[in-house]
Design an enzyme around this catalytic site. Structure first.
Site, mmCIF file in Angstrom:
data_model
loop_
_atom_site.group_PDB
_atom_site.id
_atom_site.type_symbol
_atom_site.label_atom_id
_atom_site.label_comp_id
_atom_site.label_asym_id
_atom_site.label_seq_id
_atom_site.Cartn_x
_atom_site.Cartn_y
_atom_site.Cartn_z
ATOM 1 C CB SER A 142 -0.857 -0.002 1.270
ATOM 2 O OG SER A 142 -1.409 1.280 1.495
ATOM 3 C CE1 TYR A 155 -4.030 -2.263 4.979
ATOM 4 C CE2 TYR A 155 -3.277 -0.006 4.622
ATOM 5 C CZ TYR A 155 -3.741 -1.213 4.124
ATOM 6 O OH TYR A 155 -3.897 -1.379 2.762
HETATM 7 P P1 NAD Z 1 -10.964 -6.643 -0.072
HETATM 8 O O1 NAD Z 1 -11.487 -6.546 1.302
HETATM 9 O O2 NAD Z 1 -11.939 -6.777 -1.198
HETATM 10 O O3 NAD Z 1 -9.902 -7.804 -0.223
HETATM 11 C C1 NAD Z 1 -9.235 -8.423 0.838
HETATM 12 C C2 NAD Z 1 -9.465 -9.919 0.726
HETATM 13 O O4 NAD Z 1 -8.652 -10.590 1.683
HETATM 14 C C3 NAD Z 1 -10.938 -10.304 1.015
HETATM 15 O O5 NAD Z 1 -11.386 -11.200 0.013
HETATM 16 C C4 NAD Z 1 -10.845 -11.007 2.359
HETATM 17 O O6 NAD Z 1 -11.827 -12.005 2.539
HETATM 18 C C5 NAD Z 1 -9.452 -11.603 2.272
HETATM 19 N N1 NAD Z 1 -8.904 -11.947 3.584
HETATM 20 C C6 NAD Z 1 -8.972 -11.219 4.725
HETATM 21 N N2 NAD Z 1 -8.351 -11.885 5.723
HETATM 22 C C7 NAD Z 1 -7.892 -13.044 5.193
HETATM 23 C C8 NAD Z 1 -7.177 -14.143 5.720
HETATM 24 N N3 NAD Z 1 -6.831 -14.177 7.009
HETATM 25 N N4 NAD Z 1 -6.862 -15.171 4.888
HETATM 26 C C9 NAD Z 1 -7.230 -15.153 3.574
HETATM 27 N N5 NAD Z 1 -7.903 -14.120 3.024
HETATM 28 C C10 NAD Z 1 -8.238 -13.088 3.830
HETATM 29 O O7 NAD Z 1 -10.087 -5.319 -0.283
HETATM 30 P P2 NAD Z 1 -8.973 -4.991 -1.385
HETATM 31 O O8 NAD Z 1 -8.909 -3.514 -1.431
HETATM 32 O O9 NAD Z 1 -9.197 -5.737 -2.631
HETATM 33 O O10 NAD Z 1 -7.645 -5.485 -0.655
HETATM 34 C C11 NAD Z 1 -6.677 -6.305 -1.265
HETATM 35 C C12 NAD Z 1 -5.290 -5.855 -0.825
HETATM 36 O O11 NAD Z 1 -5.015 -4.566 -1.359
HETATM 37 C C13 NAD Z 1 -5.105 -5.737 0.684
HETATM 38 O O12 NAD Z 1 -3.853 -6.271 1.054
HETATM 39 C C14 NAD Z 1 -5.130 -4.259 0.927
HETATM 40 O O13 NAD Z 1 -4.392 -3.874 2.063
HETATM 41 C C15 NAD Z 1 -4.473 -3.760 -0.351
HETATM 42 N N6 NAD Z 1 -4.705 -2.351 -0.669
HETATM 43 C C16 NAD Z 1 -5.983 -1.905 -0.908
HETATM 44 C C17 NAD Z 1 -6.172 -0.570 -1.225
HETATM 45 C C18 NAD Z 1 -7.531 0.000 -1.491
HETATM 46 O O14 NAD Z 1 -7.671 1.227 -1.496
HETATM 47 N N7 NAD Z 1 -8.545 -0.809 -1.748
HETATM 48 C C19 NAD Z 1 -5.067 0.298 -1.294
HETATM 49 C C20 NAD Z 1 -3.804 -0.208 -1.044
HETATM 50 C C21 NAD Z 1 -3.638 -1.538 -0.732
#
Ligand code: NAD
Length: 235
Positions: A142, A155
């Site tokens: 991130s 985080y």
């Molecule tokens: P999201 O909530 O849709 O995706 C996260 C996924 O991880 C979900 O499907 C959830 O069920 C799964 N998950 C959670 N805990 C888990 C575990 N213990 N074991 C297996 N799976 C698990 O949100 P997203 O935005 O798609 O997030 C994906 C990644 O991107 C994350 O690492 C997040 O930190 C990162 N990220 C997101 C953003 C944003 O703005 N959306 C920005 C930077 C980084």
């Protein structure tokens, strides 16, 4: 681009992970859809990818649980013969002022966002080394691996740790021909930040802070991840 490769994408029943699975699948890879707790969403992704002519399977595993991850990696190898790409995408975040943050919330975020990628990377890299696969490990970090974010101490600490984990693994695994990379997205519209983005005032404030003045979409991250995993980014 990814014909015949196997990609394991953690947390890929939703959001960025789902888009990454679609992108790999579109480009010829077999995809392992890892999830926790919601088999219907994972099966929907699997059915969608299989309908479009690729071969995907869903495997439930909590990324912070070593025995579940070991089982997932073993099942992926049994099914597809090898693992070429691991995308450590699963992640959680919880906004709480530092002074009120319960220890259990801190611990859980570190477990999922930092220890999870360690466990998955180790299990996948052991498989790659054993089979002499010149694989790729990509962590979805991130912008908060660098930029502080009040309310998100756990985080930010986890993603900052993931940055150094990536750098260390990149050096340790390079002699095996395994590349390790971090992708650090800014704000992307997914379920993780749905509440914020549905609040017009919060969304406007966030967009103002972003140089491009808009929220990104998961496909924009997926295309980059796919490129980084490809031969086009081999060195
Ligand atoms: P999201 O909530 O849709 O995706 C996260 C996924 O991880 C979900 O499907 C959830 O069920 C799964 N998950 C959670 N805990 C888990 C575990 N213990 N074991 C297996 N799976 C698990 O949100 P997203 O935005 O798609 O997030 C994906 C990644 O991107 C994350 O690492 C997040 O930190 C990162 N990220 C997101 C953003 C944003 O703005 N959306 C920005 C930077 C980084």
């Amino acid at each position: 681009m990814h014909n015949g490769k196997t990609a394991v994408i953690t947390g890929s029943s939703t959001g960025i992970g789902k888009s990454i699975a679609r992108e790999f699948s579109k480009r010829g890879a077999h995809a392992v859809i890892n999830y926790v707790g919601n088999p219907d969403a994972a099966n929907d992704v699997v059915n969608e990818l299989n309908r479009n002519g690729s071969f995907a399977i869903a495997i439930e595993a909590d990324v912070s649980n070593q025995s579940e991850v070991t089982h997932m990696i073993r099942k992926a190898v049994e099914t597809f013969g090898k693992i070429d790409v691991l995308v450590n995408n699963a992640g959680i975040e919880k906004s709480t002022p530092f002074l009120d943050k319960p220890l259990k919330d801190w611990t859980r975020e570190i477990e999922v966002d930092l220890t999870g990628p360690f466990i998955c990377a180790q299990a996948a890299a052991r498989e790659m080394v054993e089979r002499n696969i010149k694989g790729v490990i990509i962590n979805i970090s991130s912008v908060h691996e660098d930029i502080a974010f009040p309310g998100y101490a756990a985080y930010c600490a986890a993603k900052g740790g993931l940055r150094m984990l990536c750098r260390d693994l990149a050096l340790e695994l390079a002699p095996y021909g395994i590349r390790v990379l971090n992708v650090g997205p800014g704000a992307i519209a997914t379920p993780i930040n749905k509440k914020t983005l549905e609040d017009p005032e919060k969304r406007k404030k966030l967009e103002k802070e972003i140089p491009m003045r808009r929220i990104g979409n998961p496909e924009e991250v997926a295309k980059l991840v796919s490129f980084l995993a490809s031969e086009a980014a081999s060195y």
